[in-house]
Design an enzyme around this catalytic site. Structure first.
Site, short mmCIF file in Angstrom:
data_model
loop_
_atom_site.label_atom_id
_atom_site.label_comp_id
_atom_site.label_asym_id
_atom_site.label_seq_id
_atom_site.Cartn_x
_atom_site.Cartn_y
_atom_site.Cartn_z
N LEU A 62 -4.69 8.40 -7.31
CA LEU A 62 -5.08 9.80 -7.16
C LEU A 62 -5.24 10.49 -8.51
O LEU A 62 -4.47 10.24 -9.45
CB LEU A 62 -4.04 10.57 -6.33
CG LEU A 62 -3.80 10.06 -4.91
CD1 LEU A 62 -2.87 11.02 -4.17
CD2 LEU A 62 -5.09 9.89 -4.15
N GLY A 107 -2.81 5.10 -5.15
CA GLY A 107 -3.96 5.23 -4.26
C GLY A 107 -4.91 4.05 -4.34
O GLY A 107 -5.58 3.71 -3.35
N ASN A 131 3.61 3.11 -6.61
CA ASN A 131 4.63 3.47 -7.60
C ASN A 131 4.94 4.97 -7.62
O ASN A 131 5.40 5.51 -8.62
CB ASN A 131 4.18 3.02 -9.00
CG ASN A 131 2.89 3.68 -9.43
OD1 ASN A 131 2.01 3.93 -8.62
ND2 ASN A 131 2.76 3.95 -10.72
N GLU A 132 4.70 5.66 -6.50
CA GLU A 132 4.83 7.13 -6.46
C GLU A 132 6.20 7.63 -6.91
O GLU A 132 6.30 8.64 -7.61
CB GLU A 132 4.52 7.64 -5.04
CG GLU A 132 3.04 7.75 -4.73
CD GLU A 132 2.37 6.45 -4.37
OE1 GLU A 132 1.18 6.46 -4.02
OE2 GLU A 132 3.03 5.39 -4.44
#
Length: 252
Positions: A62, A107, A131-132
């Site tokens: 993103l 994303g 990996n957010e």
């Protein structure tokens, strides 16, 4: 997006082209959904290879700039576009092959997992994963559901809590990708796999795919508006905006 349809095989190649790292901006997401819908409606197109026009990167995920310093309306529009991209790709009637020719976090990993089959360049320097949490944000439930459907519950829980990025060999070992090939062979390998899948009668394959994926798709469709509201309320928090600004500065 760059779209190339081979009418003799019925296989289209869809290349992401958003330099330098194919971030999923509002513009790219919108164009992606439009391109996918056109291919779905083209009776001459039965298969799709999703890849990157860049080298060493599939998609960096993103676009952080879409989530920082914007209006609540913009955040809602951006998140709806992301949902739409996933719904169209995950639920596609076409055979979808991800040709992952570079690193693919967050994303980018979601896009790859949404395809029917994943081929990754055999390069230990390339990584893939959700990996957010490393950025202080949380992968939404439908990201999680897509990963559970790919690698199972336990591996997903560990991956999401730790925000793990797997090297290409590690990703293959846990089933996050289905095949590793030398980088120069990735397009030909994807075409070969797509051709194999297309030997199955379309209606039988499509009904089976829908049967497998419908509960996951329906869950987002049922909670779509609340998911948007949750994202907007989360992303507008001062602490989150501050950490995103710091991350953007670090990237610079």
């Amino acid at each position: 997006m760059v779209v190339e349809l081979d009418e003799s095989t019925g296989i289209a190649v869809l290349k992401m082209k958003n330099p330098p790292v194919n971030t999923l901006s509002l513009e790219l997401l919108t164009e992606f959904s439009i391109s996918l819908e056109k291919l779905e409606n083209d009776r001459g197109c039965r298969g799709l290879i999703l890849t990157s026009a860049a080298t060493k990167i599939f998609s960096a995920g993103l676009d952080i700039n879409e989530m920082c310093g914007k209006s609540m309306e913009h955040y809602a529009e951006f998140w709806r576009a992301l949902q739409e991209m996933w719904l169209k790709l995950y639920n596609s009637s076409m055979v979808t092959i991800a040709a992952i020719n570079g690193t693919s976090p967050a994303g980018g990993c979601l896009m790859a997992m949404s395809c029917d089959f994943r081929i990754m360049a055999e390069n230990p320097k390339y990584s893939i994963g959700l990996n957010e949490t490393q950025l202080g944000i949380v992968a939404p439930f439908w990201f999680k559901d897509t990963m559970v459907n790919t690698i199972g519950n336990r591996a997903t829980e560990r991956s999401l809590q730790l925000g793990l990025l797997y090297s290409a060999p590690e990703a293959y070992k846990i089933g996050l990708v289905d095949q590793l090939v030398p980088e120069e062979n990735i397009q030909s390998a994807a075409a070969t796999v797509a051709t194999q899948w297309l030997t199955i009668p379309d209606h039988a394959r499509q009904i089976t795919k829908s049967m497998m994926r419908k509960p996951t798709v329906d869950r987002l469709l049922t909670h779509r508006e609340s998911d948007i509201q949750n994202f907007v309320s989360f992303i507008t928090k001062d602490s989150i905006q501050k950490s995103l600004r710091m991350y953007i500065e670090m990237l610079k």
